[in-house]
Enzyme design. Structure first.
Site, PDB file in Angstrom:
ATOM      1  CE  LYS A  53      32.745  43.864  58.172  1.00 16.46           C
ATOM      2  NZ  LYS A  53      31.277  43.818  57.972  1.00 16.46           N
TER       3      LYS A  53
ATOM      4  N   GLY B  89      37.773  50.296  49.485  1.00 11.29           N
ATOM      5  CA  GLY B  89      39.090  49.744  49.171  1.00 11.29           C
ATOM      6  C   GLY B  89      40.181  50.807  49.225  1.00 11.29           C
TER       7      GLY B  89
ATOM      8  CD  GLU C  57      36.796  40.991  43.384  1.00 11.08           C
ATOM      9  OE1 GLU C  57      36.370  42.028  42.818  1.00 11.08           O
ATOM     10  OE2 GLU C  57      36.075  40.067  43.748  1.00 11.08           O
TER      11      GLU C  57
ATOM     12  CB  CYS D 117      32.707  42.738  41.730  1.00 12.67           C
ATOM     13  SG  CYS D 117      33.265  41.038  41.795  1.00 12.67           S
TER      14      CYS D 117
ATOM     15  CD  GLU E 186      30.662  47.994  41.160  1.00  6.77           C
ATOM     16  OE1 GLU E 186      31.134  48.560  42.147  1.00  6.77           O
ATOM     17  OE2 GLU E 186      30.941  46.819  40.838  1.00  6.77           O
TER      18      GLU E 186
END
Lengths: 293, 508
Positions: B212, B269, B286, B320, B418
């Site tokens: 996806k 996640g 990840e 990331c 982040e």
């Protein structure tokens, strides 16, 4: 307080990044003209003759006879014995006469001889003196001697500007290129120059970047602008444009002038003229359409 | 090294304080004395008005008939209408993957490798088209999609093709079998490259997959689907279902999926990890990062500046492992800031299709809004914002100038969250011990950078940093042979290299 170090892998990667700029159309035309105006048209051979030099001087003033709006080269670069003749040939033009001196290319003569040679070239009318450093003393760690000698040569230049050739091909590491750059700048060099052209490798993008960065640090610390001259190995217009990109993005607008950046080359002139002819006329020239030099 | 003494003011020594920014200090001028003409990549790529899912080797319309637009973030124009995947679409795709599994997994390994070599070569042959498509759909500079994303995507297929028939040597003495149907959910920052990171090891190990792509960047994955059909990959081995979060959730929840591989935010996640608990599904995550980039005073500073730039402004900071927390030893802080300012002024921000653009468009309106919110929070909490003031930005599109904050305290939001944008938090430290402690003081642990010319310090510091990747005197270097993954809330599992194969194999 410490000596500057340079990471070779990262410096080379940065230097390579400049070659990925895309220079087209009007910026290409302007860049080619700028490069031509920064050229020290050079002949440094044992077989040089007055006739050869006359041809070179004519070419420096008018790189292509039929293309009127091309700039003249910055200088012709010759051995001291040809300074007087070059001066005479270039009378009335703004092309400077640069003379190598100090037992070029090795520098292996007594200091008194090297100073006398410098004086002779300056007295003969040289506008610029291209000296070599004592690589032996430098590699032995005797920085004091190297710096003293640069100062002594400078004192014998009269009004001529001093270019200090580091011969980076013999220094080998970027740490030493940086160290020699700092030393030469501090000792009074008006220009620092990569190579004599007699040792391989001569100028590379990576070495020149290290020197530009030394010049940048000196400027930021003192406000004094020192010039940079890569010499040897730059043969194509495309390479020259890559160098100009590097100058523009490292030192900015102020260095995009023959007063502060030069190319030491001979074959480069012809490629610049060929590319300029293509940009100006839309037609490619053949190699026999430009003069050999 | 020896110090030159004598009467010269010492030429070999530097004092960073001399470079302190102050009024009247010598300044470099990065103007337009000689500027670059526009150099747009002119290759035209065909984009269909509407795309379906790629299931069982064919493009099929979505079961519920719904579509959503994908937008060029540099122009805000709609590029295409993309199928919105429903649970029914996911079910069809998983069924196709399941049906293809027995034949694909029993194919002689070198035959599987041949398919993968073909995929890699076809990506190379269509590289220019893929690069333009990636840049138009995602906003990243053509320089990066052309030189990094697409070549590395091909490289991942080449590399893993090589492993396909050597798995018994990768895990000597063990019997390596495929896991089964893999559900793979990828982010929008490296769309094709992440598809390659996911698909290549899965296929090499004999699995089949349902991929996806991210909602905002589906076009290159759909082009990859065309390539898979072109090279006659058996139908169902790779299925691509487009959509948004709900589509991904349906894939994660599907009982036919044996392994989930997810790259994306830590928030999502965690939800994935919670939702599959007890299901027996394998998972690799990840996730996010707030990676420290540490500059010691004995670093080669001009190169370290490049590392800072590469670390945080590469791909608009949508990385990331971006080096978003910069720690500079106090003795060289002033000099680093002066040089960072200088370097920022030669960064070219604008049209991503221009070959000279260094920083492109922010990927989406949502992301831009999120970044702007952080810029506001940073200022409100008391940090000082420094922006590059280059050429004017285009009127349409989503843009954020590369910038950095000084006066950042460790507790500031911009030092902890982040941001996923071209925003750097600059802090200083005095001793290596302090640098290590502060670098590790984060919920994340994806990557770190260490800059010093002293070899022993590199090893000393690197081994104490809690991060999956530690780059020394470089940043953001990748290779298919090198495993990548995080500590703590940056996720678990490794992708790439021999380690990355492990997640796609049952070892007995």
């Amino acid at each position: 307080m410490r000596a500057r170090t340079v990471d070779r892998i990262a410096a080379d990667a940065r230097a390579a990044s400049f070659t990925r700029r895309s220079i087209k159309k009007e910026s290409k035309l302007a860049g080619l003209k700028l490069a031509l105006s920064m050229l020290d048209l050079t002949t440094l051979e044992g077989k040089d003759t007055p006739e050869k030099l006359r041809a070179l001087c004519r070419k420096a003033q008018r790189p292509a006879e039929d293309l009127a709006d091309l700039p003249h080269c910055a200088a012709v670069c010759v051995y001291p014995t040809f300074v007087a003749l070059a001066k005479e040939e270039l009378q009335g033009s703004r092309v400077k006469v640069a003379s190598v001196a100090t037992a070029f290319p090795s520098g292996q003569s007594p200091l008194a001889v090297r100073l006398a040679e410098t004086r002779a070239a300056a007295d003969a009318g040289a506008d610029e003196i291209d000296m070599v450093i004592q690589r032996g003393a430098f590699l032995a760690g005797d920085y004091e001697t190297v710096a003293d000698e640069i100062e002594a040569v400078k004192a014998n230049c009269g009004s001529a500007r001093l270019k200090v050739i580091l011969e980076t091909g013999e220094l080998e590491t970027y740490d030493l290129v940086r160290r020699a750059s700092d030393l030469a700048i501090e000792a009074g060099a008006d220009f620092i120059k990569t190579s004599t052209g007699k040792v391989a490798p001569a100028a590379t993008m990576g070495v020149t970047l290290v020197m530009l960065e030394a010049v940048r640090d000196h400027f930021l610390a003192t406000g004094r602008k020192v010039g940079v001259k890569p010499a040897g190995g730059i043969r194509t217009a495309k390479q020259a444009l890559h160098y100009l990109v590097m100058v523009k993005e490292t030192l900015g607008d102020a260095w995009l002038t023959p007063d502060l950046f030069r190319f030491g080359a001979s074959a480069l002139a012809n490629d610049l003229v060929m590319q300029l002819r293509k940009e100006l006329t839309g037609r490619y020239a053949a190699s026999y359409d430009v003069t050999e030099s | 090294m020896g110090e030159a003494g004598g009467h010269h003011s010492n030429p070999l020594m530097i004092q960073s304080k001399t470079l302190a920014p102050s009024t009247g200090a010598p300044a470099l001028d990065f103007g337009s004395a000689w500027d670059y003409a526009a150099a747009p990549e002119r290759v035209q790529v065909k984009i269909a008005a509407r795309y379906g899912h790629f299931i069982g080797g064919k493009f099929v319309p979505p079961a519920e008939g719904k579509h959503f637009p994908t937008v060029n973030p540099a122009t805000e124009e709609t590029l295409s209408e993309i199928a919105l995947g429903s649970a029914a679409d996911v079910d069809r795709a998983v069924a196709a993957a399941k049906a293809a599994l027995p034949r694909w997994s029993r194919l002689p390994a070198r035959e599987r490798a041949k398919y993968m070599f073909r995929i890699a070569r076809r990506i190379q042959e269509r590289a220019r088209e893929l690069a333009v498509l990636e840049t138009r759909d995602g906003g990243k500079p053509i320089k990066e999609s052309r030189d990094i994303d697409i070549p590395e995507a091909a490289q991942h297929f080449f590399y893993h093709a090589g492993w396909a028939d050597k798995l018994q040597y990768a895990f000597p003495g063990r019997n390596a079998r495929p896991v089964g149907v893999c559900g793979q959910i990828i982010p929008w920052n490296f769309p094709l490259l992440m598809a390659a990171w996911k698909l290549a090891p899965a296929l090499a190990c004999g699995n089949t997959a349902v991929l996806k792509p991210a909602e905002t960047t589906p076009l290159t994955a759909l082009r990859l689907a065309e390539i898979l059909a072109e090279i006659d990959l058996p139908p169902g081995v790779v299925n691509i279902v487009t959509g948004a979060g709900e589509t991904g959730a349906a894939l994660v929840a599907h009982p036919g999926v044996r392994k989930i591989a997810f790259t994306g935010s830590t928030e999502v996640g965690k939800k994935i990890a919670a939702s599959i608990a007890g299901s027996g599904k394998r998972v690799t995550l990840e996730l996010g990062g707030k990676s420290p980039n540490i500059i010691f005073e004995d670093a080669s500073l001009d190169q370290a500046i490049e590392g800072i730039i590469q670390g945080i402004y590469y791909n608009q900071g949508h990385v990331c492992c971006a080096g978003s927390r910069l720690f500079v030893q106090e003795s060289v802080l002033d000099e680093v800031l002066v040089k960072l300012d200088i370097r920022l002024r030669s960064l070219r921000v604008g049209d991503p299709l221009d070959k000279n653009t260094d920083v492109g468009a922010i990927n989406s309106a949502d992301q831009l809004q999120k970044i702007r919110r952080y810029l506001d929070v940073g200022r409100a909490e008391g940090a000082d914002l420094h922006e590059s003031n280059g050429s004017p930005l285009p009127e349409r599109g989503y843009w954020c100038r590369p910038c950095y904050f000084t006066g950042v305290q460790p507790a500031h939001t911009i030092a902890r969250d982040e941001i996923f944008g071209p925003v750097l938090a600059v802090m200083s430290f005095r001793t290596p011990e302090e640098a290590i402690t502060r670098a590790n003081n984060t919920p994340y642990g994806l990557a770190a950078g260490v800059w010093t010319d002293k070899g022993s310090k590199i090893f000393e510091v690197a081994k104490r940093l809690k991060a999956g990747v530690v780059w020394c005197n470089t940043y953001n270097q990748f290779d298919p042979a090198s495993p990548f993954g995080g500590f703590k809330e940056s996720g678990f599992g490794r992708e790439g290299g021999l380690h990355g194969l492990r997640a796609y194999l049952e070892l007995s």
